[in-house]
Design a protein around this motif. Structure first.
Motif, PDB file in Angstrom:
ATOM      1  N   LYS A  41       0.866  -1.282   0.344  1.00  0.00           N
ATOM      2  CA  LYS A  41      -0.196  -0.227  -0.270  1.00  0.00           C
ATOM      3  C   LYS A  41       0.587   1.468   0.312  1.00  0.00           C
ATOM      4  CE  LYS A  41      -1.723  -1.109   3.819  1.00  0.00           C
ATOM      5  NZ  LYS A  41      -1.294  -2.587   3.951  1.00  0.00           N
ATOM      6  N   SER A  42       1.937   1.600   0.977  1.00  0.00           N
ATOM      7  CA  SER A  42       2.610   2.866   1.114  1.00  0.00           C
ATOM      8  C   SER A  42       3.321   2.770  -0.099  1.00  0.00           C
ATOM      9  CB  SER A  42       3.201   2.857   2.594  1.00  0.00           C
ATOM     10  OG  SER A  42       2.256   2.635   3.408  1.00  0.00           O
ATOM     11  N   THR A  43       4.297   1.226  -0.408  1.00  0.00           N
ATOM     12  CA  THR A  43       4.685   1.539  -2.030  1.00  0.00           C
ATOM     13  C   THR A  43       4.088   2.421  -2.916  1.00  0.00           C
ATOM     14  OG1 THR A  43       5.781  -0.246  -1.083  1.00  0.00           O
ATOM     15  CG2 THR A  43       6.318   0.305  -3.077  1.00  0.00           C
ATOM     16  N   THR A  82       2.786  11.743   5.047  1.00  0.00           N
ATOM     17  CA  THR A  82       2.817  10.563   4.698  1.00  0.00           C
ATOM     18  C   THR A  82       2.869   9.779   6.037  1.00  0.00           C
ATOM     19  OG1 THR A  82       5.487  11.027   4.887  1.00  0.00           O
ATOM     20  CG2 THR A  82       3.807  10.901   2.170  1.00  0.00           C
ATOM     21  N   GLN A  83       3.331   8.554   6.421  1.00  0.00           N
ATOM     22  CA  GLN A  83       3.697   7.590   7.899  1.00  0.00           C
ATOM     23  C   GLN A  83       4.078   8.565   8.197  1.00  0.00           C
ATOM     24  OE1 GLN A  83       3.382   3.698   8.356  1.00  0.00           O
ATOM     25  NE2 GLN A  83       3.362   3.044   6.139  1.00  0.00           N
ATOM     26  N   LEU A 149      -1.237  17.468   7.930  1.00  0.00           N
ATOM     27  CA  LEU A 149      -2.651  17.738   7.068  1.00  0.00           C
ATOM     28  C   LEU A 149      -3.090  18.828   6.047  1.00  0.00           C
ATOM     29  CD1 LEU A 149      -4.662  15.807   5.443  1.00  0.00           C
ATOM     30  CD2 LEU A 149      -5.985  15.820   7.344  1.00  0.00           C
ATOM     31  N   ALA A 150      -2.914  19.784   7.037  1.00  0.00           N
ATOM     32  CA  ALA A 150      -3.349  21.276   7.362  1.00  0.00           C
ATOM     33  C   ALA A 150      -2.631  21.431   6.347  1.00  0.00           C
ATOM     34  CB  ALA A 150      -3.981  22.100   8.325  1.00  0.00           C
ATOM     35  N   ARG A 151      -1.368  21.705   6.038  1.00  0.00           N
ATOM     36  CA  ARG A 151       0.072  22.074   5.537  1.00  0.00           C
ATOM     37  C   ARG A 151      -0.555  21.167   4.196  1.00  0.00           C
ATOM     38  NH1 ARG A 151       6.091  19.904   6.009  1.00  0.00           N
ATOM     39  NH2 ARG A 151       4.858  17.620   5.821  1.00  0.00           N
ATOM     40  N   VAL A 161      -2.311  12.662  -0.931  1.00  0.00           N
ATOM     41  CA  VAL A 161      -2.614  11.040  -0.775  1.00  0.00           C
ATOM     42  C   VAL A 161      -2.102  11.598   0.219  1.00  0.00           C
ATOM     43  CG1 VAL A 161      -0.077   9.452  -1.469  1.00  0.00           C
ATOM     44  CG2 VAL A 161      -1.393  11.178  -3.033  1.00  0.00           C
ATOM     45  N   LEU A 162      -2.697  10.168   1.176  1.00  0.00           N
ATOM     46  CA  LEU A 162      -2.895   9.921   2.529  1.00  0.00           C
ATOM     47  C   LEU A 162      -2.496   8.768   2.833  1.00  0.00           C
ATOM     48  CD1 LEU A 162      -6.024  12.309   3.290  1.00  0.00           C
ATOM     49  CD2 LEU A 162      -3.802  12.922   3.448  1.00  0.00           C
ATOM     50  N   ASP A 163      -1.407   8.684   3.379  1.00  0.00           N
ATOM     51  CA  ASP A 163      -0.756   7.263   4.047  1.00  0.00           C
ATOM     52  C   ASP A 163      -1.355   7.340   5.681  1.00  0.00           C
ATOM     53  OD1 ASP A 163       0.677   4.548   4.108  1.00  0.00           O
ATOM     54  OD2 ASP A 163       2.293   5.544   3.877  1.00  0.00           O
TER      55      ASP A 163
END
Length: 265
Positions: A41-43, A82-83, A149-151, A161-163
């Motif tokens: 998923k993250s890849t 990202t994570q 997330l605000a950034r 894109v959200l991990d």
């Protein structure tokens, strides 16, 4: 803007992390990627926000190949959380949020009145306005997650894109964050581990296992007892949420009988 992954594969040190992944995210849709740890998923997300170049395949934003775009143009189209997103310097919250405007500015150009208002609205949405003057290194993990997330939001991306964006968040902020994604404007590709949250927040879900897409469709189509058993190795009963009708999973925890206590000699 539509996002399309077309035949995406990633091979590292002879190991296939993602295998021939094709996935479409319609303009303005929220599509979730779910799957066990190590399923790719993250890849796959790293290829979308250009931190990783795939071995083969393409990532298209509309008709543009993201991997061929100049860095500034790509940053205007795609924002990522990202994570392992971190801020090493103790900037204030408002300074970190304002960094999301960097792809739109030249040199040391100051923020316009519109951009300052955009930052303020993003902080309000993520419930961090009261932290504006705090240093980010003094924040909890959940507070810092909302700052990042605000950034991303003030970047005004076409694609977000959200991990694992709900990591470190309490229940209230998990629900609030995911509620913002629906109808927020950008096309969203999000990795989630909580299948119930994915069912509530996503228009469609893609399920990855060992780097392959093994199922895709609406939450009702995808989140079945058989799939959860086959892919995740757990037993679950699927019920309809009484208010929304979204599928919700009730897990059965495997328990073994307690061993009898040894008899006293």
């Amino acid at each position: 803007m539509e996002l399309r992954l077309d035949g995406l594969s990633v091979v590292t040190d002879g190991r296939s992390l993602v295998r021939d992944l094709s996935l479409e995210v319609g303009s303005g849709q929220v599509v979730g990627l779910v799957g066990p740890n190590g399923s790719g998923k993250s890849t796959a997300l790293r290829c979308v926000y250009r931190a990783l170049r795939p071995t083969s395949g393409t990532v298209l934003a509309g008709e543009e190949d993201l991997l061929r775009l100049p860095a500034r143009h790509g940053a205007r189209l795609v924002a990522a959380m990202t994570q392992d997103g971190s801020v090493d310097l103790d900037f204030t919250v408002e300074e970190v949020v304002a960094l999301g405007r960097a792809p739109h500015l030249q040199g040391n150009q100051a923020l316009s009145a519109r951009e300052r208002a955009l930052c303020a609205r993003a902080m309000d949405r993520l419930d961090i306005r009261h932290l504006a003057r705090r240093g980010v290194l003094t924040l909890s993990g959940g507070e810092r997650q909302r700052v990042l997330l605000a950034r991303a939001l003030v970047q005004e991306p076409e694609i977000l894109v959200l991990d694992e964006p709900t990591n470190h968040l309490d229940v209230r902020h998990q629900v609030r964050l995911l509620a913002h994604l629906r109808g927020a404007g950008p096309t969203v590709l999000v990795v989630l581990h909580d299948l119930n949250l994915a069912a509530a927040a996503c228009d469609r879900i893609g399920v990855l296992s060992e780097g392959r897409l093994v199922a895709g469709g609406t939450p009702r189509q995808v989140l079945t007892t058989d799939l959860v058993r086959d892919v995740f190795g757990v037993e679950a009963t699927v019920v309809a949420h009484p208010l929304t009708g979204d599928p919700q999973l009730l897990y059965a925890l495997a328990t073994a009988p307690l061993a009898p206590a040894p008899e006293n000699p």
